[in-house]
Design a protein around this motif. Structure first.
Motif, PDB file in Angstrom:
ATOM      1  N   GLN A 168     -38.612  26.681 -18.485  1.00 26.62           N
ATOM      2  CA  GLN A 168     -37.798  27.611 -18.881  1.00 26.62           C
ATOM      3  C   GLN A 168     -36.917  27.286 -19.944  1.00 26.62           C
ATOM      4  OE1 GLN A 168     -36.059  29.479 -15.494  1.00 26.62           O
ATOM      5  NE2 GLN A 168     -37.745  30.029 -14.620  1.00 26.62           N
ATOM      6  N   THR A 169     -36.474  26.147 -19.636  1.00 29.56           N
ATOM      7  CA  THR A 169     -35.579  25.495 -20.921  1.00 29.56           C
ATOM      8  C   THR A 169     -36.342  25.564 -22.286  1.00 29.56           C
ATOM      9  OG1 THR A 169     -34.380  24.365 -19.313  1.00 29.56           O
ATOM     10  CG2 THR A 169     -34.069  23.752 -21.414  1.00 29.56           C
ATOM     11  N   LYS A 170     -37.497  24.986 -22.022  1.00 30.76           N
ATOM     12  CA  LYS A 170     -38.242  24.953 -23.379  1.00 30.76           C
ATOM     13  C   LYS A 170     -38.527  26.165 -24.106  1.00 30.76           C
ATOM     14  CE  LYS A 170     -40.879  20.619 -22.166  1.00 30.76           C
ATOM     15  NZ  LYS A 170     -42.064  20.365 -21.886  1.00 30.76           N
TER      16      LYS A 170
ATOM     17  N   LEU B  30     -37.505  24.781 -14.162  1.00 30.05           N
ATOM     18  CA  LEU B  30     -36.476  24.721 -15.143  1.00 30.05           C
ATOM     19  C   LEU B  30     -36.406  24.274 -16.486  1.00 30.05           C
ATOM     20  CD1 LEU B  30     -33.572  24.089 -12.766  1.00 30.05           C
ATOM     21  CD2 LEU B  30     -34.019  26.474 -13.927  1.00 30.05           C
ATOM     22  N   ARG B  31     -37.523  22.913 -16.383  1.00 32.32           N
ATOM     23  CA  ARG B  31     -37.693  22.445 -17.711  1.00 32.32           C
ATOM     24  C   ARG B  31     -38.588  23.510 -18.659  1.00 32.32           C
ATOM     25  NH1 ARG B  31     -38.852  18.058 -14.269  1.00 32.32           N
ATOM     26  NH2 ARG B  31     -37.086  16.562 -14.269  1.00 32.32           N
TER      27      ARG B  31
ATOM     28  N   SER C 139     -35.229  27.664 -25.474  1.00 25.63           N
ATOM     29  CA  SER C 139     -34.956  26.933 -26.907  1.00 25.63           C
ATOM     30  C   SER C 139     -35.878  27.353 -27.991  1.00 25.63           C
ATOM     31  CB  SER C 139     -35.480  25.230 -26.578  1.00 25.63           C
ATOM     32  OG  SER C 139     -34.621  24.818 -25.578  1.00 25.63           O
TER      33      SER C 139
END
Length: 388
Positions: free
Chosen positions: A122-124, A119-120, A127
């Motif tokens: 994908q979040t990056k 998830l981190r 973003s």
């Protein structure tokens, strides 16, 4: 030796032994121990038993009693050890179960940690994409702002033309002029319909035409042909009592009735004149122009499929060397060959069909010249023609 005392002393021994055995059984019962009887074959040393004398019996009994007490204590210790072992096993089992649960929790925690890592990542990525999308959106917003300003300027420029169109000299005036034009067309075509009325033959009165025999009257229904009337026993259509006769589809001869030929030619002249007037009122250039001449009218075909040199009685307005010749076909029956005249009637019906298509109507068929003409005048004279 004196056997008496020995025998006497040996006799009372069994009762004493029995009393001792009973006392031991009482002591065993009082201590809670039990005796187990086993076969002699299972007893160690049963084949060679140890003989104990009377003097040593007390010692042996004491020794047996001490051994029995030691065995009972060992049994107690064994039971205690078994209970402690059982509790230890239960505790070990609980510990193993807790270890398994802890391992499962560690595995779930690891999977959750892996999922959070994904998830981190994908979040990056999202973003980074959001930054790109934000830049693109800013560009689009600027473009839309410029377009909005352009549209606003164009709308401000269109306001004055819209005012002009909505004013007295604008779209409303155009609609009024169009309505007046249609009313004028309706009036003029109504006049043509009165001059050349297309009605069923049984609704028209007998007429006498100059130049024709005074006995010429309207013919019966049995003499009518299907192209100009209605089927199933209905009366055919005619103009001023004239209709196309059967001779229109036959070869004429020297002995044919000239009156019927003249009547058909006169009728086709009426139709040609009416079609020419209606086309001029509707401002429609005919695909096949007409050269009016009363009962000797002609229709022009700019793309004939037959060479005019082999067609008697047909004139040409262009030199014979031209590949696309303008042909004129007679709208009357003359001589023994009627093929050209029949083709002329076909072209005349195509002109009527062109006028019907111009006002948004369909033709009734290639052989219904009078029916198509009647439909044309009826539609133009209706109120719907003005409202449309």
């Amino acid at each position: 030796m004196d056997p008496g005392p020995s025998s006497a002393s040996a006799d009372p021994s069994p009762p004493e032994e029995e009393e001792e055995e009973e006392e031991e059984e009482e002591r065993d019962s009082s201590t809670g121990s039990t005796w187990v009887f086993v076969p002699g074959s299972e007893v160690l040393g049963a084949d060679a038993p140890k003989v104990v004398g009377w003097e040593e019996l007390q010692q042996e009994l004491a020794r047996l009693w001490s051994l029995s007490a030691a065995l009972a204590a060992a049994r107690d210790r064994k039971a205690g050890l078994a209970a402690r072992l059982e509790s230890a096993l239960e505790a070990r089992k609980a510990v193993l179960q807790q270890d398994n649960e802890l391992a499962e929790m560690r595995q779930r925690l690891q999977s959750h940690a892996d999922f959070m890592g994904e998830l981190r990542m994908q979040t990056k990525e999202v973003s980074a994409n959001v930054d790109d999308w934000r830049e693109q959106l800013c560009v689009k917003i600027r473009t839309l702002t410029v377009a909005d300003k352009t549209v606003g300027a164009a709308q401000s420029k269109l306001q004055e033309p819209c005012k002009l169109l909505s004013g007295e000299h604008g779209h409303g005036r155009l609609k009024g002029l169009e309505r007046m034009l249609r009313m004028r067309q309706q009036y003029m075509i109504g006049q043509v319909a009165q001059i050349y009325p297309v009605r069923p033959l049984n609704e028209q009165s007998p007429i006498v035409k100059p130049g024709l025999n005074s006995s010429i009257t309207r013919t019966g229904v049995s003499e009518a042909v299907s192209p100009n009337g209605y089927q199933n026993g209905q009366a055919p259509l005619a103009i001023l009592g004239l209709q196309l006769s059967k001779l229109s589809i036959k070869k004429t001869s020297y002995f044919s009735d000239k009156t019927e030929i003249q009547k058909s030619a006169t009728l086709l002249g009426y139709v040609a004149h009416a079609v020419s007037l209606i086309a001029s009122y509707l401002d429609v250039p005919l695909r096949y122009p007409l050269r009016l001449g009363g009962s000797h009218s002609y229709i022009v075909d700019h793309a004939p499929s037959v060479d005019p040199s082999i067609a008697p009685g047909v004139s040409s307005s262009t030199p014979s060397s031209t590949s696309m010749r303008t042909m004129e076909f007679p709208l009357f029956f003359e001589g023994q060959e009627t093929t050209r005249s029949a083709y002329a009637v076909f072209l005349l019906n195509k002109d009527v069909e062109q006028l019907l298509n111009h006002i948004g109507a369909e033709s009734l068929g290639p052989r219904h010249v009078l029916a198509n003409l009647k439909q044309l005048t009826t539609i133009v004279q209706s109120q719907q023609y003005i409202s449309d």
